[in-house]
Design an enzyme around this catalytic site. Structure first.
Site, PDB file in Angstrom:
ATOM      1  CE  LYS A  78      -3.937   1.933   2.640  1.00 40.46           C
ATOM      2  NZ  LYS A  78      -4.807   1.727   3.812  1.00 40.46           N
ATOM      3  CB  SER A 153      -8.102   3.692   2.908  1.00 37.93           C
ATOM      4  OG  SER A 153      -7.252   3.076   3.850  1.00 37.93           O
ATOM      5  CB  SER A 177      -8.314   0.751   5.743  1.00 40.97           C
ATOM      6  OG  SER A 177      -9.046   1.929   5.610  1.00 40.97           O
TER       7      SER A 177
HETATM    8  N1  GLN Z   1     -12.908   4.151   6.461  1.00 42.46           N
HETATM    9  C1  GLN Z   1     -12.301   4.543   7.708  1.00 42.46           C
HETATM   10  C2  GLN Z   1     -11.903   6.003   7.658  1.00 42.46           C
HETATM   11  O1  GLN Z   1     -12.092   6.611   6.651  1.00 42.46           O
HETATM   12  C3  GLN Z   1     -11.151   3.657   8.024  1.00 42.46           C
HETATM   13  C4  GLN Z   1      -9.916   4.022   7.350  1.00 42.46           C
HETATM   14  C5  GLN Z   1      -8.765   3.127   7.692  1.00 42.46           C
HETATM   15  O2  GLN Z   1      -8.912   2.076   8.306  1.00 42.46           O
HETATM   16  N2  GLN Z   1      -7.599   3.581   7.298  1.00 42.46           N
HETATM   17  O3  GLN Z   1     -11.426   6.536   8.627  1.00 42.46           O
END
Ligand code: GLN
Length: 474
Positions: A78, A153, A177
């Site tokens: 990532k 994400s 994410s």
């Molecule tokens: N969707 C969540 C957020 O936007 C989690 C993001 C993540 O785990 N990096 O904060």
């Protein structure tokens, strides 16, 4: 060629050791698939030259009967995980030109074990989002249905593993994410216990919640990756000793395991088709001898708001370092103030700005007690609720996400709808627990559904056992 890319990670390791295939062949096949799937936009940077060079080195070592646990295997990382000499953008314009001078400890571990870093995957900017629609490098399209999101994400990481562009990928999970995109793309996603995997070199979003973990095609692969990724790292002050010698030797028999079901995880937010698949998975485990018990996570309704207060507060302070002085872009300026102001205005996207503003608001004097302090107290309640539930069971089962992958553009007009996608994943990060998402069926026109198992701290093995019970990869 296609058969090569259908192998699981552990099959691939074996085929390489037995010289049934070479790393150069595999790497070329992955690069070709990435090129064919270019429109999915899974990668921000493809490392074709360095990957092929690494593959040649691996083939040399394999020919001598040497090589590490991942020798010659193409793996994606990532783009918020630092890679020496490879651009690391966090999908932000701010870091468009940033090339880290060092490897994250997990990347060092991948390289030490002989992995071939195939590229850096697309994501929501600074890991903020649930649909991979917040990337400065464009949205990612779900491999199975291009009109849908891959989740976020770590959308690029999940999608590239599903699409056969890499045999595993690293993601990061602050509120879901890894698990939510895994569910949307039909792959396995593990969020390890807080502190089990080093975060040195992960660009911080919310430091008390962030964890790095693997996305893979099978449960066995996830355990194998954890064997590489879990180690005590002196460079991360939160890093703990690993608790298991070998995660891969997890038991496969679910008989006698006590699985908790919390009513709170099956409320109105949950799509009927998803719920049906989760219940089928529960029944399957029951038929294999697992015992199902009722548990309660009373504080569950407060978890999502708590997450967005805590994570935004931490993000506001972590992202303060992006000031146009040390990293990334430096905007035109007349003085120090306009340097900060213009760099941040031009560098950050809308969602990141929203989080920074929310975070500074909940931390500001006058509001601190009402928001940040309150959220910190609720955090303790959530942890206690899980501790209590685990007195009655070995793990808790529930959905990973309330729906299957949603249509691109469907939710972005009212962003709170995107936040709701995290309702089942955030409690785990708040409590620092491990959880795994594993594909358990399809709903809504054939899109994958992920079932989530939440475990006691450092009890990843039980998660592997239960997840294996659903999909039999061993
Ligand atoms: N969707 C969540 C957020 O936007 C989690 C993001 C993540 O785990 N990096 O904060």
């Amino acid at each position: 060629m296609n058969d090569l890319l259908n192998m699981s990670l552990t099959e691939c390791v074996k085929a390489l050791k037995e010289k049934k295939v070479s790393s150069v062949e595999l790497t070329k096949a992955c690069l070709k698939r990435i090129e064919e799937n270019k429109k999915l936009n899974d990668f921000i940077t493809v490392c074709a030259d360095s990957a092929l060079a690494a593959a040649k080195e691996s083939d040399r070592r394999l020919a001598d009967g040497r090589g590490g646990m991942l020798e010659g295997v193409p793996i994606a990382v990532k783009d918020n995980i630092s890679t020496e000499g490879i651009r690391t953008t966090c999908a932000s314009k701010f870091l468009d030109n940033y090339i880290p001078p060092f490897d994250a400890s997990v990347v060092e571990a991948l390289r030490r074990e002989g992995a071939v870093i195939i590229g850096k995957t697309n994501m929501d900017e600074f890991a903020m989002g649930s649909g991979n629609e917040n990337s400065a490098y464009g949205a990612v399209k779900n491999f199975r249905d291009n009109s849908r999101v891959p989740g976020g994400s770590s959308g690029g990481s999940a999608n590239c593993v599903a699409a056969g562009e890499a045999f595993a990928a690293l993601g990061s999970d602050t509120g879901g994410s890894i698990r939510q995109p895994a569910a949307y793309c039909g792959v396995v996603g593990l969020k390890p216990t807080y502190s089990l995997v080093s975060r040195y070199g992960l660009v911080a979003f919310a430091s008390s919640l962030d964890q790095i973990g693997p996305l893979t095609r099978t449960v066995k692969d996830a355990a194998y990756m954890l064997d590489v990724l879990a180690f005590k790292d002196g460079k991360d002050s939160t890093s703990s000793e690993r608790t298991e010698k070998c995660y891969s030797d997890y038991p496969t028999d679910v008989k006698g395991k006590k699985i908790g079901i919390a009513r709170e995880y099956f409320g109105d937010a949950l799509d009927k088709g998803v719920k049906d698949e989760i219940m089928k998975a529960v029944k399957l485990l029951e038929s294999k001898g697992a015992e199902i018990v009722d548990v309660e996570i009373k504080s569950f309704p407060a978890a999502l708001a708590t997450y967005y207060v805590l994570s935004s507060a931490e993000a506001a302070s972590n992202l303060a370092r992006f000031d146009g002085v040390k990293y990334g872009i430096r905007a035109e300026n007349d003085d120090l103030y306009s340097l900060y102001y213009n760099s941040r205005t031009q560098g950050f996207g809308a969602e990141v700005k929203r989080r920074i503003m929310t975070g500074n608001y909940v931390l500001s004097s006058g509001y601190y007690d009402a928001y940040y302090l309150k959220a910190s107290k609720i955090r303790t309640l959530i942890k206690k609720d899980f501790e209590k539930a685990f007195e009655k069971c070995d793990a808790i089962v529930g959905p990973t996400a309330p729906t299957v992958a949603f249509k691109a553009g469907d939710k972005t007009k009212d962003y709170t709808k995107v936040y709701l996608e995290d309702i089942y994943t955030v409690p785990v990060n708040i409590a620092g627990l491990p959880a795994i998402s594993v594909p358990c069926g399809v709903a809504d026109g054939g899109m994958p559904v992920g079932v989530q198992f939440i475990g006691k701290a450092f009890d990843e093995k039980t998660l592997f056992t239960l997840a294996e019970g659903i999909c039999n990869s061993k």
